[in-house]
Design a protein around this motif. Structure first.
Motif, PDB file in Angstrom:
ATOM      1  N   HIS A  59     145.119  26.989  25.363  1.00  0.00           N
ATOM      2  CA  HIS A  59     144.859  26.835  26.800  1.00  0.00           C
ATOM      3  C   HIS A  59     143.449  26.299  27.035  1.00  0.00           C
ATOM      4  O   HIS A  59     143.231  25.445  27.900  1.00  0.00           O
ATOM      5  N   GLY A  60     142.497  26.766  26.246  1.00  0.00           N
ATOM      6  CA  GLY A  60     141.120  26.287  26.367  1.00  0.00           C
ATOM      7  C   GLY A  60     141.003  24.806  26.044  1.00  0.00           C
ATOM      8  O   GLY A  60     140.249  24.071  26.692  1.00  0.00           O
ATOM      9  N   LEU A  61     141.752  24.350  25.038  1.00  0.00           N
ATOM     10  CA  LEU A  61     141.745  22.926  24.712  1.00  0.00           C
ATOM     11  C   LEU A  61     142.340  22.104  25.846  1.00  0.00           C
ATOM     12  O   LEU A  61     141.852  21.026  26.178  1.00  0.00           O
ATOM     13  N   ARG A  62     143.371  22.632  26.452  1.00  0.00           N
ATOM     14  CA  ARG A  62     144.007  21.959  27.594  1.00  0.00           C
ATOM     15  C   ARG A  62     143.029  21.865  28.762  1.00  0.00           C
ATOM     16  O   ARG A  62     142.888  20.817  29.392  1.00  0.00           O
ATOM     17  N   LYS A  63     142.333  22.975  29.043  1.00  0.00           N
ATOM     18  CA  LYS A  63     141.330  22.977  30.113  1.00  0.00           C
ATOM     19  C   LYS A  63     140.204  22.000  29.806  1.00  0.00           C
ATOM     20  O   LYS A  63     139.731  21.294  30.695  1.00  0.00           O
ATOM     21  N   ALA A  64     139.778  21.966  28.545  1.00  0.00           N
ATOM     22  CA  ALA A  64     138.708  21.047  28.159  1.00  0.00           C
ATOM     23  C   ALA A  64     139.140  19.598  28.377  1.00  0.00           C
ATOM     24  O   ALA A  64     138.363  18.782  28.887  1.00  0.00           O
ATOM     25  N   GLY A  65     140.369  19.284  28.017  1.00  0.00           N
ATOM     26  CA  GLY A  65     140.882  17.929  28.225  1.00  0.00           C
ATOM     27  C   GLY A  65     140.907  17.556  29.696  1.00  0.00           C
ATOM     28  O   GLY A  65     140.498  16.449  30.078  1.00  0.00           O
ATOM     29  N   ALA A  66     141.377  18.456  30.532  1.00  0.00           N
ATOM     30  CA  ALA A  66     141.436  18.187  31.971  1.00  0.00           C
ATOM     31  C   ALA A  66     140.027  18.046  32.554  1.00  0.00           C
ATOM     32  O   ALA A  66     139.780  17.179  33.403  1.00  0.00           O
ATOM     33  N   THR A  67     139.100  18.866  32.086  1.00  0.00           N
ATOM     34  CA  THR A  67     137.719  18.795  32.565  1.00  0.00           C
ATOM     35  C   THR A  67     137.081  17.471  32.170  1.00  0.00           C
ATOM     36  O   THR A  67     136.453  16.791  32.995  1.00  0.00           O
ATOM     37  N   ILE A  68     137.244  17.090  30.909  1.00  0.00           N
ATOM     38  CA  ILE A  68     136.666  15.826  30.434  1.00  0.00           C
ATOM     39  C   ILE A  68     137.243  14.655  31.219  1.00  0.00           C
ATOM     40  O   ILE A  68     136.516  13.758  31.662  1.00  0.00           O
ATOM     41  N   ALA A  69     138.553  14.647  31.404  1.00  0.00           N
ATOM     42  CA  ALA A  69     139.194  13.559  32.146  1.00  0.00           C
ATOM     43  C   ALA A  69     138.671  13.501  33.581  1.00  0.00           C
ATOM     44  O   ALA A  69     138.331  12.423  34.086  1.00  0.00           O
ATOM     45  N   ALA A  70     138.580  14.656  34.252  1.00  0.00           N
ATOM     46  CA  ALA A  70     138.095  14.689  35.636  1.00  0.00           C
ATOM     47  C   ALA A  70     136.643  14.220  35.726  1.00  0.00           C
ATOM     48  O   ALA A  70     136.284  13.457  36.624  1.00  0.00           O
ATOM     49  N   GLU A  71     135.818  14.654  34.793  1.00  0.00           N
ATOM     50  CA  GLU A  71     134.412  14.247  34.814  1.00  0.00           C
ATOM     51  C   GLU A  71     134.240  12.769  34.492  1.00  0.00           C
ATOM     52  O   GLU A  71     133.239  12.166  34.852  1.00  0.00           O
ATOM     53  N   ASN A  72     135.238  12.173  33.855  1.00  0.00           N
ATOM     54  CA  ASN A  72     135.196  10.740  33.565  1.00  0.00           C
ATOM     55  C   ASN A  72     135.882   9.910  34.647  1.00  0.00           C
ATOM     56  O   ASN A  72     136.030   8.701  34.492  1.00  0.00           O
ATOM     57  N   GLY A  73     136.327  10.562  35.736  1.00  0.00           N
ATOM     58  CA  GLY A  73     136.827   9.830  36.893  1.00  0.00           C
ATOM     59  C   GLY A  73     138.326   9.696  37.033  1.00  0.00           C
ATOM     60  O   GLY A  73     138.802   8.910  37.843  1.00  0.00           O
ATOM     61  N   VAL A  74     139.117  10.467  36.299  1.00  0.00           N
ATOM     62  CA  VAL A  74     140.564  10.411  36.428  1.00  0.00           C
ATOM     63  C   VAL A  74     140.968  10.837  37.841  1.00  0.00           C
ATOM     64  O   VAL A  74     140.267  11.609  38.491  1.00  0.00           O
ATOM     65  N   THR A  75     142.088  10.326  38.327  1.00  0.00           N
ATOM     66  CA  THR A  75     142.563  10.699  39.654  1.00  0.00           C
ATOM     67  C   THR A  75     143.437  11.953  39.585  1.00  0.00           C
ATOM     68  O   THR A  75     143.900  12.344  38.508  1.00  0.00           O
ATOM     69  N   VAL A  76     143.688  12.540  40.742  1.00  0.00           N
ATOM     70  CA  VAL A  76     144.567  13.710  40.827  1.00  0.00           C
ATOM     71  C   VAL A  76     145.945  13.362  40.279  1.00  0.00           C
ATOM     72  O   VAL A  76     146.526  14.103  39.485  1.00  0.00           O
ATOM     73  N   LYS A  77     146.486  12.225  40.691  1.00  0.00           N
ATOM     74  CA  LYS A  77     147.830  11.837  40.231  1.00  0.00           C
ATOM     75  C   LYS A  77     147.860  11.580  38.732  1.00  0.00           C
ATOM     76  O   LYS A  77     148.845  11.906  38.060  1.00  0.00           O
ATOM     77  N   GLN A  78     146.790  11.027  38.182  1.00  0.00           N
ATOM     78  CA  GLN A  78     146.745  10.822  36.739  1.00  0.00           C
ATOM     79  C   GLN A  78     146.724  12.164  36.002  1.00  0.00           C
ATOM     80  O   GLN A  78     147.426  12.335  35.007  1.00  0.00           O
ATOM     81  N   LEU A  79     145.919  13.109  36.484  1.00  0.00           N
ATOM     82  CA  LEU A  79     145.902  14.441  35.866  1.00  0.00           C
ATOM     83  C   LEU A  79     147.275  15.084  35.919  1.00  0.00           C
ATOM     84  O   LEU A  79     147.731  15.686  34.947  1.00  0.00           O
ATOM     85  N   MET A  80     147.945  14.958  37.065  1.00  0.00           N
ATOM     86  CA  MET A  80     149.282  15.531  37.211  1.00  0.00           C
ATOM     87  C   MET A  80     150.226  14.939  36.165  1.00  0.00           C
ATOM     88  O   MET A  80     151.000  15.664  35.533  1.00  0.00           O
ATOM     89  N   ALA A  81     150.158  13.628  35.964  1.00  0.00           N
ATOM     90  CA  ALA A  81     151.032  12.966  34.989  1.00  0.00           C
ATOM     91  C   ALA A  81     150.675  13.373  33.564  1.00  0.00           C
ATOM     92  O   ALA A  81     151.557  13.595  32.731  1.00  0.00           O
ATOM     93  N   MET A  82     149.393  13.486  33.278  1.00  0.00           N
ATOM     94  CA  MET A  82     148.942  13.818  31.925  1.00  0.00           C
ATOM     95  C   MET A  82     149.316  15.237  31.519  1.00  0.00           C
ATOM     96  O   MET A  82     149.675  15.489  30.371  1.00  0.00           O
ATOM     97  N   PHE A  83     149.217  16.185  32.470  1.00  0.00           N
ATOM     98  CA  PHE A  83     149.398  17.594  32.135  1.00  0.00           C
ATOM     99  C   PHE A  83     150.718  18.182  32.639  1.00  0.00           C
ATOM    100  O   PHE A  83     150.993  19.358  32.423  1.00  0.00           O
TER     101      PHE A  83
END
Length: 122
Positions: A59-83
């Motif tokens: 779960h921590g790795l998943r959170k880290a991935g989402a955090t890194i993606a968000a801090e690099n400018g991913v959109t809400v819809k992209q995060l939804m698709a990725m996770f």
């Protein structure tokens, strides 16, 4: 829900370097059966503890991935698709936190102790 998510190059390299013998699943138990989601999480947690990283988890790795993606400018819809999130609520937690961080960082430049707001007095 079935997700189609590209594999990151670093993971693809690790998978390519690992022999997969007679199974259609890459991650399997000692019995050669595919892990369940919870089973894999428990197995990974045990490996983390064994290696001196008790604070780490799947779960921590998943959170880290989402955090890194968000801090690099991913959109809400992209995060939804990725996770695989069906609503925007979880994705917005990550993007809002990243945006707050960006805004705070940018705003700090406006705190200038040599210039104390005297423009309003003129």
């Amino acid at each position: 829900m079935t997700l189609e998510v590209p594999v990151l190059p670093v993971l693809a390299a690790a998978i390519s370097a690992t022999p997969v013998i007679g199974t259609t699943a890459f991650l399997v138990t000692h019995a050669g059966k595919p892990f369940t989601s919870n089973g894999f999480g428990n197995w990974l947690k045990d490996r983390c503890v064994e290696t001196g990283l008790p604070h780490c988890s799947a779960h921590g790795l998943r959170k880290a991935g989402a955090t890194i993606a968000a801090e690099n400018g991913v959109t809400v819809k992209q995060l939804m698709a990725m996770f695989g999130w069906r609503t925007s609520q979880m994705a917005e937690l990550y993007t809002k936190k990243a945006e707050q961080k960006r805004l705070a960082h940018g705003g700090m430049a406006f705190i200038d102790l040599e210039r104390t707001g005297d423009l309003f007095l003129k």
